[in-house]
Design an enzyme around this catalytic site. Structure first.
Site, PDB file in Angstrom:
ATOM      1  CB  VAL A 110     -12.634  -5.193 -10.226  1.00 38.93           C
ATOM      2  CG1 VAL A 110     -12.576  -5.509  -8.741  1.00 38.93           C
ATOM      3  CG2 VAL A 110     -11.344  -5.569 -10.931  1.00 38.93           C
TER       4      VAL A 110
ATOM      5  CG  ASN B 111      -4.821  -4.570  -3.485  1.00 36.10           C
ATOM      6  OD1 ASN B 111      -3.670  -4.175  -3.388  1.00 36.10           O
ATOM      7  ND2 ASN B 111      -5.113  -5.865  -3.647  1.00 36.10           N
TER       8      ASN B 111
ATOM      9  CB  SER C 285       2.550   0.303  -9.723  1.00 40.49           C
ATOM     10  OG  SER C 285       3.856  -0.152 -10.017  1.00 40.49           O
TER      11      SER C 285
ATOM     12  CE1 TYR D  76       0.607  -3.897 -12.801  1.00 34.93           C
ATOM     13  CE2 TYR D  76       2.283  -2.176 -12.705  1.00 34.93           C
ATOM     14  CZ  TYR D  76       1.472  -3.105 -12.066  1.00 34.93           C
ATOM     15  OH  TYR D  76       1.527  -3.227 -10.705  1.00 34.93           O
ATOM     16  CB  ALA D  77       3.467   1.943 -17.259  1.00 35.87           C
ATOM     17  CB  ALA D  78      -1.016   3.282 -19.847  1.00 36.58           C
TER      18      ALA D  78
ATOM     19  CE  LYS E 263      -1.305  -1.103 -10.870  1.00 37.68           C
ATOM     20  NZ  LYS E 263      -2.321  -1.403  -9.844  1.00 37.68           N
TER      21      LYS E 263
ATOM     22  CB  ILE F  71       5.616  -5.483  -2.760  1.00 36.35           C
ATOM     23  CG1 ILE F  71       5.632  -3.949  -2.668  1.00 36.35           C
ATOM     24  CG2 ILE F  71       5.001  -6.096  -1.504  1.00 36.35           C
ATOM     25  CD1 ILE F  71       6.383  -3.369  -1.507  1.00 36.35           C
TER      26      ILE F  71
END
Length: 259
Positions: free
Chosen positions: A71, A97, A150, A163-165, A167, A196
């Site tokens: 991707v 996803n 997330s 990762y947080a930025a 998402k 999860i």
């Protein structure tokens, strides 16, 4: 009082493209849609993984085909999306996803590279896939886009800033495109999974999972990938035609719990 309006709750015969479908929530999503009669385009960077999942689906009587897709590669995105639509005779649903695990301190060597990779895979890929899919979605009678973010987008953890930025960017993208595409009947929604059981969380010891779940979630446990996949399915039903721009935590009550 107006007559009761019968709305379809079936994705039978619709075509869904799922990225990151070789494992975890992507795999569960592909299986859930196939079980409901959808044509599933199984896409992932893992060629072996996509073939395996497509094989699982067809072995259970479903309809699926595998495509290898990085991707982060713009040209691959365009080629795969168009090939999916050509193979199945259209494209109705896109589930963005695909994701990666990124854990790095802000002052650590390699941060710039980690940031760039997180953005490429978990944020930039989304509008690229949507742009490639739009000509096909516009021909659908029930066009749906679901972006997987997330709970890190809603309340972050240390050492996960790329990762947080990324998402958090997905939630903003979702709302903006919901407004932009709404008049065309294309719904755009976002799911924010909490803890999860996936390949990413597999490395966490079970005792640590249990402690975290008891302390942080209302349900006191980790979720299963299928529990996220069924929410994704719900957002893609033809009957879900008046729901757009939503950011929905599927987190066992993680964000609801104060202490």
């Amino acid at each position: 009082m107006s007559d009761f309006k019968q709305l379809s709750r079936s994705v039978q015969g619709l075509t869904v493209l799922v990225t990151g479908a070789a494992s975890g929530m992507g795999r569960a999503t592909a299986r859930v849609f196939a079980a409901e009669g959808a044509n599933v385009a199984v896409t992932d960077i893992s060629a072996e993984g996509t073939l395996a999942i497509a094989g699982e689906i067809t072995a259970h009587g479903g309809t699926a085909k595998a495509w290898t897709l990085d991707v982060a590669d713009r040209e691959q995105i365009v080629a795969v999306v168009n090939d999916v639509a050509a193979h199945f005779g259209g494209l109705d649903i896109v589930v963005n996803n695909a994701g990666i695990s990124v854990r790095i301190a802000i002052d650590e060597d390699g941060y710039d590279e980690a940031w760039a990779k997180a953005m490429a895979v978990m944020l930039t890929a989304h509008p690229r896939i949507i742009r490639a899919a739009l000509p096909h979605l516009r021909k659908s009678k029930s066009p749906r886009i679901v972006n997987i973010a997330s709970t890190e987008a809603l309340g972050a953890t240390a050492l996960h800033s790329p990762y947080a930025a990324a998402k958090a960017g997905v939630t903003g993208l979702t709302r903006s495109l919901a407004v932009e595409l709404g008049r065309e009947g294309i719904t755009v929604n976002c799911i924010c999974p909490g803890p999860i059981r996936t390949a990413i969380t597999e490395r966490i010891p079970e005792e640590h999972k249990a402690i975290y779940a008891r302390r942080r979630t209302a349900l006191g446990r980790y979720g299963a990938p299928e529990e996220v996949a069924h929410m994704t399915l719900s957002l893609c039903l033809p009957a879900a035609s008046f729901l757009t721009g939503a950011v929905i935590p599927v987190d066992g009550g993680l964000m609801a719990r104060n202490a």
